[in-house]
Design an enzyme around this catalytic site. Structure first.
Site, PDB file in Angstrom:
ATOM      1  N   SER A  27     -25.936 -25.057 -37.932  1.00 51.02           N
ATOM      2  CA  SER A  27     -26.596 -25.073 -39.103  1.00 51.02           C
ATOM      3  C   SER A  27     -26.397 -23.812 -39.859  1.00 51.02           C
ATOM      4  O   SER A  27     -27.316 -23.233 -40.480  1.00 51.02           O
ATOM      5  CB  SER A  27     -27.995 -25.121 -38.681  1.00 51.02           C
ATOM      6  OG  SER A  27     -28.565 -26.427 -38.280  1.00 51.02           O
ATOM      7  N   ASN A  56     -15.593 -27.858 -40.067  1.00 54.85           N
ATOM      8  CA  ASN A  56     -15.409 -28.946 -38.965  1.00 54.85           C
ATOM      9  C   ASN A  56     -16.072 -30.358 -39.719  1.00 54.85           C
ATOM     10  O   ASN A  56     -17.223 -30.291 -39.769  1.00 54.85           O
ATOM     11  CB  ASN A  56     -16.026 -28.851 -37.754  1.00 54.85           C
ATOM     12  CG  ASN A  56     -16.269 -30.089 -37.055  1.00 54.85           C
ATOM     13  OD1 ASN A  56     -15.206 -31.111 -37.201  1.00 54.85           O
ATOM     14  ND2 ASN A  56     -17.010 -30.048 -35.803  1.00 54.85           N
ATOM     15  N   GLU A  93     -21.791 -22.480 -29.916  1.00 53.82           N
ATOM     16  CA  GLU A  93     -22.630 -23.467 -30.521  1.00 53.82           C
ATOM     17  C   GLU A  93     -23.685 -23.997 -29.948  1.00 53.82           C
ATOM     18  O   GLU A  93     -23.664 -24.914 -29.221  1.00 53.82           O
ATOM     19  CB  GLU A  93     -21.634 -24.736 -31.211  1.00 53.82           C
ATOM     20  CG  GLU A  93     -20.553 -24.233 -32.150  1.00 53.82           C
ATOM     21  CD  GLU A  93     -20.026 -25.435 -32.747  1.00 53.82           C
ATOM     22  OE1 GLU A  93     -20.226 -25.405 -34.258  1.00 53.82           O
ATOM     23  OE2 GLU A  93     -19.771 -26.624 -32.414  1.00 53.82           O
ATOM     24  N   LYS A 146     -15.800 -33.360 -39.036  1.00 48.22           N
ATOM     25  CA  LYS A 146     -16.183 -34.182 -38.056  1.00 48.22           C
ATOM     26  C   LYS A 146     -15.491 -35.928 -38.651  1.00 48.22           C
ATOM     27  O   LYS A 146     -14.320 -35.631 -39.123  1.00 48.22           O
ATOM     28  CB  LYS A 146     -17.719 -34.466 -38.123  1.00 48.22           C
ATOM     29  CG  LYS A 146     -18.144 -32.898 -37.769  1.00 48.22           C
ATOM     30  CD  LYS A 146     -19.686 -33.047 -37.218  1.00 48.22           C
ATOM     31  CE  LYS A 146     -19.959 -31.743 -37.003  1.00 48.22           C
ATOM     32  NZ  LYS A 146     -21.422 -31.553 -36.399  1.00 48.22           N
ATOM     33  N   HIS A 161     -15.839 -29.797 -28.240  1.00 48.84           N
ATOM     34  CA  HIS A 161     -17.059 -29.848 -29.169  1.00 48.84           C
ATOM     35  C   HIS A 161     -18.050 -30.727 -28.514  1.00 48.84           C
ATOM     36  O   HIS A 161     -18.000 -31.515 -27.758  1.00 48.84           O
ATOM     37  CB  HIS A 161     -16.783 -30.624 -30.510  1.00 48.84           C
ATOM     38  CG  HIS A 161     -17.819 -30.428 -31.553  1.00 48.84           C
ATOM     39  ND1 HIS A 161     -19.019 -31.073 -31.486  1.00 48.84           N
ATOM     40  CD2 HIS A 161     -18.054 -29.355 -32.596  1.00 48.84           C
ATOM     41  CE1 HIS A 161     -19.765 -30.759 -32.522  1.00 48.84           C
ATOM     42  NE2 HIS A 161     -19.180 -29.571 -33.072  1.00 48.84           N
ATOM     43  N   GLY A 188     -26.545 -29.254 -36.423  1.00 48.38           N
ATOM     44  CA  GLY A 188     -26.923 -30.409 -37.429  1.00 48.38           C
ATOM     45  C   GLY A 188     -28.378 -30.490 -37.476  1.00 48.38           C
ATOM     46  O   GLY A 188     -29.089 -31.636 -37.935  1.00 48.38           O
ATOM     47  N   GLU A 194     -20.057 -32.630 -29.431  1.00 46.33           N
ATOM     48  CA  GLU A 194     -20.327 -34.021 -29.821  1.00 46.33           C
ATOM     49  C   GLU A 194     -19.201 -34.925 -28.743  1.00 46.33           C
ATOM     50  O   GLU A 194     -19.660 -36.042 -28.483  1.00 46.33           O
ATOM     51  CB  GLU A 194     -20.037 -34.463 -31.241  1.00 46.33           C
ATOM     52  CG  GLU A 194     -21.370 -34.088 -32.128  1.00 46.33           C
ATOM     53  CD  GLU A 194     -21.094 -33.670 -33.487  1.00 46.33           C
ATOM     54  OE1 GLU A 194     -20.012 -33.964 -34.012  1.00 46.33           O
ATOM     55  OE2 GLU A 194     -21.934 -32.987 -34.031  1.00 46.33           O
TER      56      GLU A 194
HETATM   57  P1  PGA Z   1     -23.534 -27.923 -38.285  1.00 44.40           P
HETATM   58  O1  PGA Z   1     -22.475 -28.402 -37.475  1.00 44.40           O
HETATM   59  O2  PGA Z   1     -22.941 -26.666 -39.267  1.00 44.40           O
HETATM   60  O3  PGA Z   1     -23.756 -29.108 -39.093  1.00 44.40           O
HETATM   61  O4  PGA Z   1     -24.661 -27.720 -37.506  1.00 44.40           O
HETATM   62  C1  PGA Z   1     -21.727 -27.510 -36.725  1.00 44.40           C
HETATM   63  C2  PGA Z   1     -20.502 -28.198 -35.724  1.00 44.40           C
HETATM   64  O5  PGA Z   1     -20.915 -29.032 -35.286  1.00 44.40           O
HETATM   65  O6  PGA Z   1     -19.566 -27.556 -35.429  1.00 44.40           O
END
Ligand code: PGA
Length: 256
Positions: free
Chosen positions: A214, A12, A169, A14, A97, A175, A99
């Site tokens: 992560s 992903n 998630e 982003k 997601h 993150g 976010e």
């Molecule tokens: P990350 O993000 O691997 O940077 O923790 C995962 C995601 O937001 O899908």
């Protein structure tokens, strides 16, 4: 079971990468994942869907969108419909997601409408769910996951279940540099599996459930040894072709 599954590794990006950067990434990635046995997918920015799809057309790599609007079409300036991402070449779309929920106020009801739009044109979706740190501390993880799945998949027809993938998630892991342990993730995946089975029977129990938050080249394969973890959703570590390829190959080398 762990021996039989084909892991699904999804990047992903982003809001990262121009078209040129996307194409350069695939130039590097393609030779590195030619021999892998996992499914390889990347959710790219809208602008990179069409050129990325053209770039990977002779490979097994799939390209996805990171979001779709909940309307079929209409006067919604700046929005992009499910049919448009499919037409641009998307093989799937991420939906819900954290976010999107956090920064754009998306609700389970809205996410449900997005999924309806996707499945009516047979566009596969990856539904992202997960609890906050506070939810987990309060012992509410299972209830939160159950509510998210039930509300987001309300009214989805049994014959569309094959289009669904769930991505668990935990918000505290995204993150943060602190992934869930494989055991903690497995517990949540089992909760999700049971909800899916209750909603859709055996078809629901077979819906793939990915872990995200992560994931790195060092920890990726450790999750896939768990019986209910079918793949990974990778944010930051999907931006560098070498790191992402390493996650894909580690799943292959370890024979998962
Ligand atoms: P990350 O993000 O691997 O940077 O923790 C995962 C995601 O937001 O899908």
């Amino acid at each position: 079971m762990a021996q039989e599954k084909q892991p699904i590794i999804v990047g992903n990006w982003k809001m990262y990468k121009t078209i040129e950067e996307a194409l350069a990434f695939f130039d590097e990635l393609i030779p590195q994942v030619e021999q892998v046995t996992c499914a390889v997918k990347i959710a790219v920015p809208f602008t990179a869907i069409h050129p990325s799809k053209n770039k990977v057309c002779n490979t097994h790599i799939q390209i996805g969108a990171q979001n779709i609007n909940e309307a079929q079409e209409g006067a919604f300036t700046g929005e992009v419909a499910a049919i448009m991402v499919k037409n641009a070449g998307a093989d799937f779309a991420l939906v819900g997601h954290s976010e999107r929920r956090r920064y754009f106020g998306e609700t389970n009801i809205q996410i449900n409408k997005k999924i309806q739009r996707a499945v009516e044109i047979d566009l596969p979706i990856i539904l992202c769910i997960g609890e906050t740190f506070e939810d987990r501390q309060a012992g509410n993880t299972e209830a939160i996951l159950q509510d998210q799945i039930t509300e987001c998949l309300h009214g989805i027809a049994q014959q569309k279940v094959h289009l669904l993938t769930i991505a668990y998630e935990p918000i505290w892991a995204i993150g943060s540099g602190t992934a869930a342990t494989p055991e903690v993730a497995e517990g949540a995946h089992l909760d999700c599996r049971r909800v899916m089975e209750a909603l859709f029977g055996a078809d629901g129990a077979h819906v793939p459930i990915l872990y995200g938050g992560s994931v790195t080249p060092d920890n990726g394969a450790t999750f896939l040894h768990m019986p209910d973890i079918d793949g990974l959703l990778v944010g930051n570590a999907s931006l560098k072709s070498n790191a992402f390829a390493k996650i894909c190959t580690s799943c292959t080398i370890e024979g998962i």
